[in-house]
Each structure stands twice: as C-alpha cells, then as structure tokens.
Motif scaffolding. Structure first.
Motif, PDB file in Angstrom:
ATOM      1  N   LEU A  34      -6.051  14.315   5.874  1.00 43.79           N
ATOM      2  CA  LEU A  34      -4.853  13.684   6.362  1.00 43.79           C
ATOM      3  C   LEU A  34      -4.410  12.825   4.494  1.00 43.79           C
ATOM      4  N   THR A  36      -1.706  10.617   2.095  1.00 46.15           N
ATOM      5  CA  THR A  36      -0.815   9.338   2.475  1.00 46.15           C
ATOM      6  C   THR A  36      -0.570   9.342   0.997  1.00 46.15           C
ATOM      7  N   LEU A  37       0.755   8.136   0.896  1.00 43.80           N
ATOM      8  CA  LEU A  37       1.640   8.181  -0.457  1.00 43.80           C
ATOM      9  C   LEU A  37       2.043   6.528   0.691  1.00 43.80           C
ATOM     10  N   ARG A  38       1.049   5.716  -0.021  1.00 43.75           N
ATOM     11  CA  ARG A  38       1.385   4.049  -0.440  1.00 43.75           C
ATOM     12  C   ARG A  38       2.241   3.157  -1.116  1.00 43.75           C
ATOM     13  N   SER A  39       3.255   2.834  -0.890  1.00 42.67           N
ATOM     14  CA  SER A  39       3.716   2.542  -2.017  1.00 42.67           C
ATOM     15  C   SER A  39       3.958   0.925  -1.675  1.00 42.67           C
ATOM     16  N   LEU A  44       4.059   2.842  -5.700  1.00 40.13           N
ATOM     17  CA  LEU A  44       2.728   3.648  -4.823  1.00 40.13           C
ATOM     18  C   LEU A  44       1.486   3.622  -5.831  1.00 40.13           C
ATOM     19  N   HIS A  45       0.497   2.428  -5.203  1.00 42.88           N
ATOM     20  CA  HIS A  45      -0.642   2.491  -5.458  1.00 42.88           C
ATOM     21  C   HIS A  45      -1.574   2.907  -4.738  1.00 42.88           C
ATOM     22  N   GLN A  46      -1.805   3.459  -3.385  1.00 45.20           N
ATOM     23  CA  GLN A  46      -2.364   4.253  -2.713  1.00 45.20           C
ATOM     24  C   GLN A  46      -1.243   5.256  -2.663  1.00 45.20           C
ATOM     25  N   PRO A  47      -1.931   5.841  -3.313  1.00 50.52           N
ATOM     26  CA  PRO A  47      -2.130   7.848  -3.132  1.00 50.52           C
ATOM     27  C   PRO A  47      -2.969   8.839  -2.907  1.00 50.52           C
ATOM     28  N   THR A  48      -3.478   8.933  -1.163  1.00 50.65           N
ATOM     29  CA  THR A  48      -4.572   9.591  -1.272  1.00 50.65           C
ATOM     30  C   THR A  48      -4.986  11.230  -0.600  1.00 50.65           C
ATOM     31  N   VAL A  49      -5.395  11.162  -0.021  1.00 48.91           N
ATOM     32  CA  VAL A  49      -5.867  12.926  -0.047  1.00 48.91           C
ATOM     33  C   VAL A  49      -7.477  12.429   1.267  1.00 48.91           C
ATOM     34  N   ALA A  50      -8.071  12.554   1.884  1.00 44.94           N
ATOM     35  CA  ALA A  50      -9.112  12.437   2.649  1.00 44.94           C
ATOM     36  C   ALA A  50      -8.961  13.501   3.195  1.00 44.94           C
ATOM     37  N   ARG A  51     -10.145  14.194   3.333  1.00 40.39           N
ATOM     38  CA  ARG A  51     -10.517  15.160   4.113  1.00 40.39           C
ATOM     39  C   ARG A  51     -12.219  14.991   5.400  1.00 40.39           C
ATOM     40  N   MET A 126       4.445  17.889   0.406  1.00 41.19           N
ATOM     41  CA  MET A 126       5.219  16.399  -1.312  1.00 41.19           C
ATOM     42  C   MET A 126       6.494  16.615  -1.711  1.00 41.19           C
ATOM     43  N   ARG A 150       5.081   4.350   3.195  1.00 40.64           N
ATOM     44  CA  ARG A 150       4.041   5.023   3.130  1.00 40.64           C
ATOM     45  C   ARG A 150       4.333   6.313   3.944  1.00 40.64           C
TER      46      ARG A 150
END
Lengths: 468, 524
Positions: A34, A36-39, A44-51, A126, A150
């Motif tokens: 997953l 996620t780009l979250r602003s 943009l305070h939470q750019p994450t990649v979750a595996r 992206m 998001r």
C-alpha cells in the motif's frame, strides 16, 4: 507480492505439512503493498509504503477440534512452527460443531476471467499521484484555501489451499484519491470544507482534474453563499427536511449496515435490522441492494478467505428483504446459506454492495426540489445507537447545502441527524446512476471492497441539532 | 526474538542512511524492528471458537530529508541477514524517494525539536509477574468457561453469551541516527484483556450488556487477568441484560448525568483526540477531522477548557495502562503532564515535529520539547501522535455523594455507540444501561439511554468527580487513526463524574423525535 507460482508454493507447502500430520484444514496467504501520499494543508506529511503479508493456517482433527495460527513469515521453518502452534491449540479444545466444511476444487474459476490487475497501479503510479498534488495545490491557491488529500495505490494477492486439494489464486490493484479543501483557520473562510473522491482498480482511470473541479465547485459555493442554520430560532421548522445524500454519504451508511445488519452473524444474533424480516417488504419497492463483485468497475474478489466462490447475494430486492451474506462458520452457526463472504479475521460481511440507481442526474434531483432540501456531501464519524432498529446517527460534513426552488441558496453548518434505516430507505423517491465508491476504513490494509451507490433524494430526514 | 539480529540490521540501515548528504547534515532517520506475538481465545456459549495465535515481524524505516518525511516498511525478520539487508536497502531508497516527492509537492518543511534526553542505549519492559505465554491454554479456557457458565446460570433470556481473552507481546527495537549520534532503545510490551458480553432477548426486544469499556484490558502479565473477579462481573451483566428487557424506556429530557468510569473514560477518549497536537495542522483532515481546540490554541495556558473540576492528565508512566511505555517511537521518554488543570487548557499531545509548528501558531516559545506521544501500531505504519493514558483525575467525594447531590438525573454505564463531529465538539453516545435518580436517590433502571451535546458546554458542566478509591483504568484496545489506518491500544482512567443539565435521549428514534408527519408517536 510473490506471484502465482510462489504463492501456490507457500500455501501447498503448509497444506502438505497439515496432511502429513493426519490433520485437515485451509491455508490462506495474503500479501499486499500500500503506497500512500497524504497531505495536510498543502504539506505532504505522510508519504508511506507499507508491505504486509500473512499466512493463516486453520486446521482441525478428526474429532473436529480446531485451531489456527498466523505468521508473517513465509519460510518453511516459520510455517512448521505455526503449524505446531495450531496443533497445540487443537489438542486443548473440545470439538467445534460449526466448522466450515472444506471445499472441493471448483469447476469454474471466475478469477481467471477477471484478475483486476493493472501494472501501472501495481508499480505505484507515482507520477500521476505527484501531479495530482501539484494540481490540487494550484486549485486551492487560486481560491485562497488549503488542500488536504490522500492518494493511494495498492495491490494484493490471495492464495488459498486446503487438504481436499483446493488451490486458488487472485490478485488485484486498487487506487483511490480524495481531496478536502478547507478554509484557512481563524479566517472568515474557516467553515469551508469541500470534498471529492474517485476510486478505481487502475490509477490511470482516476480523473483527478474532474475530482478537483468537483471540490472547487463545492468550495466556491461555500465561499459565497450565506450561512443558514436550520436550528437557529428563526428557522427552527427545518428539523425535518428533505435531503439529497451524495454517493459518499450513502456508501458510509451502507458500510455500517454491512457490519451491523447484512451478515449472518447479526441476523442470527437478532441484532440486525433485518432479523425476522427476511421475505417481508421492508422498504419501498424502488429499492434493491445486492452484493455483487462482478458489477462493472468493482474491485474484483472472486472467492473468500475459505476459498469459496463469492456468490451474488440479493440483500433487498424491490423492497423485500432477501438474505444476508455468510462465511462457512457463520453459515453453519446460523443455518443460513454459505455465500463465500468469509473474511480473514473470521468476520463476514458484504464487500461489493450495489444500490440500484435510476437515470436521473444530480442536477435533476436538485432541480426537482419544491420544498427546502439539504444536499449532504458526507457523514462524519457516524454510529449505530440501536442496531436492531437500524438507528443511524452522525454529523454532516464537507458541505451541507440548502436548496430552495431547485437551486442551491445557502450553506448549512454541520448537522447531527438520527434516523431509522428502513424508514429512510422507504422515503427515497429519486436516485441517480450509481458511482463507484471505496470506503476508507481498513485497519488491516487494503481490501478488495468497493460499492456502487447513487445519490438519493429522501423525504423528511430527521435532524436533531446543529454542530456549532 | 532475535533482537541482536534486529540491532545489527538497524545499525546497517542507519549507516547507509548516514552516508546520504541530506541526512548526514540536518536530516534524521529511524528504524523500528518489531516482533509481535498474539493469542486470542473466544468462547461462544459453551464452545471455544477457533483459538488463534499470531506471529508477525517487520521493519519500518522513516527518514527526514530536506524537511520532509518518507517512510517504507517490509515484513518478516525471520529471513537470512543477506535477504534482510537487501530488502532494507530497497526500503531505505523508497523512503528517501518519498521524502523527495514530498519536498517537490509541499509547502514548508519540518523542523524537529531537540531531543532532551538521549542515552545511547536504553531498555524498558512492562512489569510482569506471569508471562501469558507461560500459562497453559487449558487454564485460559477455564477462565472463559467459568465466565460463560456464570452468565448462562444467571438468566434464561440470553441469546448470545460471549467471552474472549487476548494477549499481545511486542518486542521493539527503536534505532535512530541524528547529527552523528546513534541511539538504540529496546522495549518489551505485554498487554492482555478479557471481554464479556451478552444479549438478552424476549423474542421482540434485544438488550446488550458488556463488561468494562471494551472489556477489561490491562498492561501487564496474566496475573492482572487472574486478579479480576470475572465470575461476579459475568453474573452481573447477564442479570442486568435480563433486567433491561423489562425496564422502562429512557426518557428524552435534560438531566444531570453521572457517568460511571467505563463511559467517562470513553468520553475522555473522544475528547482526548481533540487534544492531539497534529489535528491543529490538518493532519487528520482526510479522515475523521480536526479539533475545536485549534481555536483555543493561541490562549493555551489561560484558556478555560472546562469547569474547575476538569483535571486531565496524560500519563505514559501509569501502571497497567495500555498507553504505558518507556519511550515513544521517536525515542522520547514517557512523561506525565497536565493537558487541562483546574479547567485551564495547559498542553496538547505533541511530537518532535509539532513543537515548532505549535510555537509558530502561538508566536511564542510555549512548548519546549516533545511530550512523547508518537507511536505506531506496527512496523508497517509510520508513527502518529496518539494518546498515552489520558485520565480524569479524581476529586474527593464518593459516588454516593454525587448521587445525593442530584435532584433529577441519571447514572449511565455500558458504552454502546459513539459519534463525534469533525471538530470533536458535538458528541452522541449510546449506553446500555441507565439508572434514574430522583431527590438524591436511585430510582428505576431504564433501557436504551443516550446523551448528546456540545463538548465545550459538557466539560464546563462537570461539577464533581468521585475520589481515588473509585478511580478505574479503562484501556481501549482498538482506537483508530491515520491513513493508512492503524489501530492503537490506549489507556484511560476516571472515577464516576457528575455533569449538570445534559440532553438525554432514547436510542429508539420514535422516542427521540417525538412528533413526526403530524402523528403523535409513542413516548414516555
């Protein structure tokens, strides 16, 4: 993501080990990514990649004693360790008479015709997501507002095997973008909260310009329209008002019904609003709700966590309550038909509700308003204070607009409503075509869930107060 | 749990990150390696349902590069070191690339507040006498059997009798690199809980009763569960569920309200979300929303949040709390501080990044350092500001004193539903059980109670709080926040509390709405 062959190797390795011990069971493998780009307010305070990945081994012995173990490791040693743990559990419990029956390998594999995979989305998309944030920023700059957004892309694979020889694999991608435009705090625009969202299985299908435009139009209205509070003394008569619920709002309501009403556990436990009403006319005959993962543009989910082919399940058909969804255990427990809706965490509920719409447009719904009517964009943090009665409460959010004589003429502060679901669904008298909505709450990562829901017009919706 | 292997991997990641120019100079990187072991056993009536044990591990890497965050994670620490190093390298690259994307599309930059206490290596663990993993499954099942038997024997109206035990152990290594300094923090957490609930049915009405606030959940070992008088509690909720079937409906009127600790903790919880510092900057705008505290923020230190009786503390050191730890996920030590003292807003929950943001809004240096509330549920999630143990401090009276002070009122217990507006001002709570009070004395039990209102007025209406001896911890196992969404166990504590003039309603909307479509609805 391991791919079909690797995933099969993982689940068959576990399945073989179960059989070698003279036990029976099902093995489920799930792996997901997953991105996620979250602003928040243009940052943009939470750019994450979750595996994440999980292998769940559910087993039972010849006495029907059952246990399960889950591991995030795919190594043979970890699988053996989990198997031993599950086996220890089995030895300590009494027989469980409501075990889901193991499934034989089906003759048809719907997943082979609809794998729901898009390579660009799986790669993350992206460039497109970055462009969206830039365009959203430009749009709010023009309006003097702030953007919080998001945009995520995700992919997941599922493989299931059991000791009767079942072996299935499915993968899908998902993409979802949502934008909230808000006024600058402590200014005269602070009340503005405009929202729009789009979801699809492929990121390239998301038209973010259209989405931004939807939010911009809402924001402009909120910027220029007078604020009207139906609960001010002057206009207290507006406690019951006709409303138009957007697809976002209706999808949120349906999510709560999935959890509290449209599943076998709730029906059997007598806590569902449909308990005792199957076969009865429960809402107006214009209303049909079906769980159907094959519906156009849904995120496909051909089988459930037990490997059972997911059926199309009519919940309400032309106003008559028809049934609910069940996984294997819920089906055994409740005596209701097994529909292929077992979830990994042992719950069961629908993932692909289709609320049948009509040919009207949203403009048709608004223009037809002869009485003061509210257009409700979204609900915030709702709840079900009485599940058996289907009582639903929450506050409105992201723009609540007053429509008079067919035109939007005022912006209303967030209102708290309280309604009975079946009453409300009996008072729906106009609908648009459904749109695809992906709900946002999945604590265990992405889920192959999406809804097709229309905007609906409802008579005499009950509000109990304004928020401010 | 091979924490040495985890440390070696984390060190390697930090070394690689430290080679990157933007991190070496003014940047930051942290690594969390987590091993989680969970056990869940449920009993439905007299049958144990699929017991489950779960083992999960993974690594999360967070970088701050040119003032922007990037985060990436991967699962499974049970892989050969070479494989882990390769995956870690890939994840680090992803996190750096995400930070660069954030820089390209963002306005502003993050500045981390200095870390005030920073030993190179630290350790912490949940105090525990009996590790749940050392207790035989049969003993755990017996706890559930006794509970369900007590419930089943207490009433013949029960349609659902359910109990569940949960235990969770977490080994976490936090490692960071900042300004040339490496830090390593090893923590071990143990939590456990038992939930009980029943539905009573007479074929028409169904009433629910449950134990505690989402069960009784305790930070600690099995001894905490063994110390509970579960059978008495089980019997009580079963009897009360039956009693509710035949109870009168709750009225719709303004009454004084005494919230028992379970519900008071939930109300504190929902209010506590509004005291999360990141909500003042729109960090949750794409989810449940912001906070009404934002408007009061410029007056922090003197703003009247509620009545003199409102004393809310955040206490990450509280024994038995789900929000108890040694260090948060930025390596900041656990702290205890007032959020609201004698009704005055004194603080909000902060992180290292929100300190500068908050001071900027205030135009003064009110906040000096993070108060240590950044936590993530798993290695695959980035840390967020989360409540620790948020408690309403006790007063001096007893519950009986509070009741004696009420002319017309209601005692509420048993959380059933909860709903908040996006600014956390407007609330609506449904409860399982109410007991009416008249002239200082308990009257009849009523069913389907609820209360709703405005949080500012509500906290101003808090008149009295019962004393220390009636203070109860209510840990909440599943608080949701963030995108991607993450659960988080949190702690709360409260004694019974008396609020004046609260809008009480009945959860059957026929009663709540009164007249509809010109037809008089049935009412109380």
């Amino acid at each position: 993501m391991e791919g079909r062959e690797e995933a099969f190797e993982i689940v068959t390795c576990a399945e073989r080990l179960i059989r070698e011990k003279g036990l029976f069971g099902t093995v489920l493998w799930r792996a997901q990514k997953l991105s996620t780009l979250r602003s928040a307010r243009n940052f943009l305070h939470q750019p994450t990649v979750a595996r994440e990945q999980a292998l769940k081994i559910s087993l039972f012995d010849e006495k029907s004693r059952a246990g399960s173990a889950t591991t995030s490791s795919r190594s043979r040693e970890a699988i053996q360790e989990s198997l031993q743990e599950a086996e220890q559990l089995v030895l300590c419990v009494e027989p469980y008479p409501y075990l889901a029956e193991l499934i034989l390998q089906p003759k048809e594999f719907p997943e082979e015709h609809m794998d729901g995979w898009d390579e660009e989305t799986a790669e993350g998309g992206m460039k497109k997501r970055e462009s969206f944030f830039k365009e959203a920023k430009k749009a709010v700059d023009r309006l003097g507002l702030l953007a919080s957004a998001r945009f995520y892309t995700g992919n997941m694979e599922t493989a299931v095997a059991n000791t009767l020889g079942l072996l299935r694999y499915h993968r899908f991608t998902i993409s979802s973008c949502e934008l909230t435009m808000t006024g600058v705090p402590n200014t005269n625009l602070k009340h503005i909260s405009a929202f729009a969202a789009r979801s699809a299985k492929d990121v390239c299908s998301i038209d973010y310009n259209e989405l931004i435009q939807e939010a911009v139009e809402s924001a402009i209205l909120q910027k220029h329209l007078p604020i009207v509070d139906p609960f001010s003394k002057k206009r207290k008569r507006y406690k019951e008002l006709d409303v138009i619920l957007s697809p976002y709002a209706l999808a949120t309501w349906l999510t709560w019904l999935n959890w509290y009403a449209f599943n076998g556990n709730a029906l059997f436990n007598e806590t569902s609003v449909l308990t005792g009403k199957i076969g009865q006319l429960v809402v107006s005959q214009d209303i049909s709700i079906v769980d159907d993962w094959r519906y156009d543009h849904m995120i496909p989910a051909p089988f459930d966590a037990e490997g059972f082919t997911r059926a199309r399940v009519p919940i309400i058909e032309e106003g008559i309550a028809k049934g609910v969804v069940c996984g294997g255990v819920a089906s055994k427990w409740s005596g209701l038909p097994r529909t292929g809706h077992a979830l990994m965490n042992d719950y069961t509920w629908p993932l692909h509700l289709v609320f049948t719409g009509d040919d009207y447009t949203l403009d048709d719904l608004m223009e037809s308003c002869e009485r003061p009517t509210l257009f409700i964009t979204s609900f915030n943090y709702p709840s079900m204070p009485n599940s058996k009665e289907g009582v639903f409460t929450g506050t409105t959010r992201h723009g609540t607009f007053l429509i008079e004589e067919g035109k939007i003429c005022g912006i209303v502060p967030p209102l708290r409503f309280m309604e009975r679901t079946l009453d409300v669904f009996s008072r729906i008298y106009m609908k648009t075509e459904p749109m695809i909505v992906v709900e946002q709450d999945h604590y265990e990562g992405i889920e192959e869930s999406s809804y097709a829901v229309p905007a609906v017009k409802i008579e005499n919706f009950h509000f109990v107060g304004s928020v401010s | 749990m091979d924490m040495e292997k985890a440390k070696k991997l984390a060190h390697k990641i930090l070394d690689s990150a430290a080679m990157i120019r933007g991190i070496k100079k003014g940047g930051y990187v942290d690594v969390r390696c987590m091993y989680v072991a969970q056990e869940a056993i449920a009993m439905n009536s007299t049958l144990v349902e699929y017991p489950n044990c779960m083992r999960e591990s993974g690594v999360g890497i967070r970088v701050l590069l040119n003032g922007c965050w990037g985060f990436a994670s991967f699962p499974d620490l049970n892989q050969p070191m070479a494989v882990l190093e390769s995956k870690a390298e890939k994840a680090l690259k992803e996190a750096i690339e995400l930070a660069r994307v954030a820089k390209r599309v963002s306005q502003g930059r993050i500045t981390l507040a200095p870390l005030l206490h920073g030993a190179e290596v630290s350790r912490w663990e949940t105090p525990c006498q009996v590790n749940p993993s050392s207790v035989a499954l049969s003993e755990k099942i017996q706890v559930l059997e006794r509970a369900n038997e007590s419930m089943l024997n207490a009433s013949s109206y029960l349609s659902v009798v359910y109990s569940k035990l949960n235990f969770r152990g977490v080994d976490k290594l936090f490692a960071s690199y900042e300004n040339g300094a490496y830090r390593f923090i090893f923590q071990h957490f143990l939590t456990g809980g038992i939930s009980l609930y029943v539905y009573a049915s007479d074929g028409n009405d169904v009433q629910q009763r449950s134990y505690g606030c989402f069960g009784k959940n305790i930070g600690g070992g099995f001894e905490s569960i063994a110390a509970l008088d579960i059978e008495t509690a089980a019997r009580s909720i079963a009897e009360e569920a039956e009693e509710l079937l035949f109870a009168d409906e709750c009225p719709n009127e303004e009454l004084d309200v005494i919230l028992l600790p379970d519900q008071c903790c939930l109300h504190v919880h929902e209010t506590g979300h509004g005291l999360e510092g990141d909500r003042n900057f729109g960090y949750e705008e794409t989810y449940i929303g912001g906070t009404y505290v934002e408007e009061a923020l410029p007056e922090i230190g003197m703003h009247r949040f509620g009545s003199e009786s409102v004393n809310l503390v955040a206490d990450a050191t509280m024994s038995g709390g789900y929000g108890t730890f040694g260090f948060d996920d930025e390596g900041v030590p656990a702290q205890k501080f007032f959020l609201v003292e004698k009704g005055i807003l004194k603080n909000v929950l902060t992180s290292r990044e929100t300190i500068a943001q908050l001071n900027n809004v205030l135009g003064r240096e009110y906040f000096s350092g993070s108060n240590g509330t950044m936590r993530a549920y798993s290695s695959s999630r980035a840390p967020l500001i989360r409540m620790t143990n948020i408690c309403l401090l006790p007063g001096t009276k007893s519950l009986e004193d509070l009741i004696a002070d009420v002319e017309q009122g209601i005692i509420l217990t048993g959380s059933y539903s909860w709903s908040m507006s996006k600014d956390r001002r407007n609330f609506d709570f449904g409860l399982e059980r109410g007991i009416l009070i008249k002239n200082g004395k308990r009257q009849k039990v009523v069913k389907n109670p609820g209360y709703r209102g405005d949080n500012i007025a509500f906290w101003h209406s808090l008149e009295e709080v019962a004393g220390e001896s009636e203070f109860e911890i209510s840990n909440i196992p599943n608080c949701g926040k963030g995108h991607p969404a993450q659960y988080r166990p949190l702690g709360h504590g409260s004694p019974p509390a008396l609020f004046r003039n609260v809008q009480i309603y009945n959860r059957m909307p026929d009663f709540a709405l009164g007249v509809r479509n010109g037809r008089k609805r049935r009412g109380v």
